[in-house]
Design an enzyme around this catalytic site. Structure first.
Site: not given
Length: 414
Positions: A187-189, A192, A159
Site C-alpha cells: 500500500a505504501d509503495l 508512492g 500500510d
C-alpha cells in the site's frame, strides 16, 4: 537566491546523446515526508535527476534511520532502501526559525511532498494554501492513509490497514487459510508510485498554464485501484472474490506447482499455450480431454485438473521443467528466494542491482526500473547522513555563514 546547480548531479551529457543527469534535472523537490510512501516517491524523482532536499528533525531524522537491524555503517537498511540521491537538511519544524527556513525553500521549490496526517502540515504553516500563496506554480503532493476528504480523512494511515480495508488481503493467501498481508508494504509503495504519476501530470499541466496544484494521494485509494479485474469480476457477477493462493481466479492452469526439488510457477494464459504445455509435459491426452479443452472449461474443472498436473510436475526438477517449457514457448519460471532473484542473470543484465560508495564501505542497492534511451535515471549518491547538507542547502537559499551559525546555535538546524 537559487537552489539549482547543486553538486549532487552528474556532470554534463555523456556520449551517444545520453544526458546522464536525467530528465528532471532542473527540478527542486522539497521532501517533508518520512518512512516509506513519500521517500519512495521522492527517491524515484531523484533517480530521474531531481534535486531532492530531505527535511528531517534534528537529532532523530527519519524514523526509519532507527528501524534495524540490519544496519550498514550505523544506518538502517530500511532507511538506505529509499533515500539515495537526496540531500539531508536537519531543521526543527517546531522552531520559528526552522519553519521560516523551510518556507524560504518552498518559495523556490518546484515540488513539495509530505505525508503527515491531513491537517498537520497546515497547522505548521506548511500546507498547500500557505505555500502556494508564495509560489503559485508549486506542485504540492500529499500522501495519507485515507486522503484529504471523506469521513476517515483525519485517521492515521498504515500500510497493513490499507491492505486490509482495500480488499487486497481478502484475496491473498491460501483458499483454506486466513487473509494474508502482501510480503512487502504494497500500500505504501503503490501510493508512492501514484504520487510520482500525479506529480509528473501536474508538472506537465503547469507547463501549459504556469499554475501548480495539489496532488492528493491515499494509501486506501491506491490499493483499491489495484483491484482492477478482481473488482470488475465482482461488478459483473455479484460474487465476493475469494483467495486462490498462487492461482488465478479466471485462468487455469496459472499457479505454483511442487516439483522434485522446489516449485514452478506456471502461466498457461490461452488455449494454444495449453496444447503446447500438454505436449511438453508428456501428456498430450490432456489437451484432447473435453473437460479441459478451453480455458472456461479448465477453470470450471480446476478441482480435477490441478491434481493431475501436480502428479506430472512432481516427477522432475524445476530446472528441467523450465528448460522444457521454455523450449515449447510456455511461460514458466522458478519461485526464487530474494538472494536468488537478486543474482538472477536477467536482473543483473538489466542493471537492477547497483553499488554506491558509502562512508562505511560499498553499498548495494536496487536501481530504478524506468528505462529511457536519452535521459536515463541514475544511482548517484548514497542516502545522506542526518543534516549532511544543511549548510549547503541553506547557503543556496540565501543564508549567510553567520545566519547558519545562528540557526545552529539556536537548535533550529543541525
Amino acid at each position: 537566491m537559487t537552489l539549482r546547480g547543486t553538486d549532487v548531479r552528474p556532470d554534463a551529457a555523456s556520449g551517444g546523446g545520453v544526458v546522464a543527469a536525467g530528465p528532471l534535472r532542473d527540478l527542486v523537490v522539497l521532501d517533508l515526508s518520512r518512512i516509506l510512501s513519500g521517500p519512495f516517491a521522492t527517491m524515484t524523482l531523484a533517480d530521474l535527476g531531481a534535486d531532492v532536499i530531505k527535511v528531517e528533525q534534528p537529532g532523530q531524522g527519519d524514523d526509519t534511520r532507527q528501524w534495524g537491524p540490519p544496519f550498514h555503517g550505523g544506518q538502517a537498511a530500511y532507511y538506505l532502501s529509499v533515500n539515495r540521491n537526496k540531500r539531508s537538511l536537519a531543521v526543527d519544524l517546531k522552531s520559528p526559525e526552522g519553519l521560516d527556513a523551510v518556507r524560504r525553500l518552498a518559495r523556490e521549490a518546484d515540488v513539495v511532498v509530505e505525508n503527515f496526517r491531513p491537517g498537520t502540515a497546515a497547522r505548521l504553516g506548511l500546507g498547500y494554501e500557505e505555500l502556494a500563496a508564495g509560489n503559485p506554480g508549486l506542485v504540492y503532493a500529499s500522501i495519507s492513509g485515507y486522503g484529504q476528504t471523506g469521513p476517515d480523512a483525519g485517521r492515521a494511515g498504515y500500510d497493513a490497514i490499507a491492505q486490509a480495508r482495500s480488499g487486497i488481503m481478502s484475496v491473498t493467501g491460501e483458499p483454506d487459510g486466513p487473509p494474508v498481508r502482501v510480503g512487502i508494504s504494497s500500500a505504501d509503495l503503490i501510493a508512492g508510485t501514484w504520487a510520482v504519476i500525479g506529480i509528473l501530470a501536474a508538472l506537465h499541466e503547469k507547463e501549459r498554464t504556469g499554475h501548480g496544484q495539489w496532488v492528493d494521494i491515499s494509501l486506501l485509494d491506491g490499493s483499491v485501484a489495484w483491484l482492477t479485474y478482481v473488482a470488475s469480476g465482482y461488478f459483473a457477477s455479484g460474487e465476493t472474490p475469494r483467495r486462490y493462493g498462487s492461482a488465478h481466479p479466471t485462468i487455469a492452469p496459472y499457479q505454483a506447482f511442487p516439483t522434485a526439488d522446489g516449485h514452478l510457477m506456471l502461466a498457461v494464459g490461452n488455449d494454444g499455450l495449453w496444447r503446447r504445455f500438454a505436449e511438453a509435459v508428456g501428456r498430450p491426452d490432456l489437451a484432447g480431454d473435453p473437460r479441459f479443452a478451453t480455458n472456461p472449461l479448465r477453470v470450471e474443472h480446476r478441482g480435477e485438473l490441478i491434481p493431475l498436473l501436480e502428479e506430472v510436475l512432481a516427477a522432475e526438477t524445476t530446472g528441467t521443467w523450465v528448460e522444457r517449457l521454455d523450449a515449447a514457448g510456455v511461460p514458466a519460471g522458478p519461485i526464487q528466494t530474494v538472494p536468488e532473484a537478486l543474482s538472477d542473470p536477467q536482473v543483473l543484465a538489466r542493471g537492477m542491482v547497483a553499488e554506491l560508495d558509502h562512508p562505511a564501505g560499498p553499498l548495494r542497492t536496487l536501481a530504478c526500473p524506468i528505462r529511457l534511451t536519452r535521459t536515463p535515471p541514475s544511482v548517484r549518491t548514497p542516502p545522506p547522513g542526518l543534516g549532511e547538507h544543511s549548510d549547503a542547502v541553506l547557503a543556496a537559499a540565501g543564508y549567510s555563514r553567520s545566519d547558519i551559525d545562528r540557526l545552529r546555535a539556536a537548535g533550529a538546524v543541525e
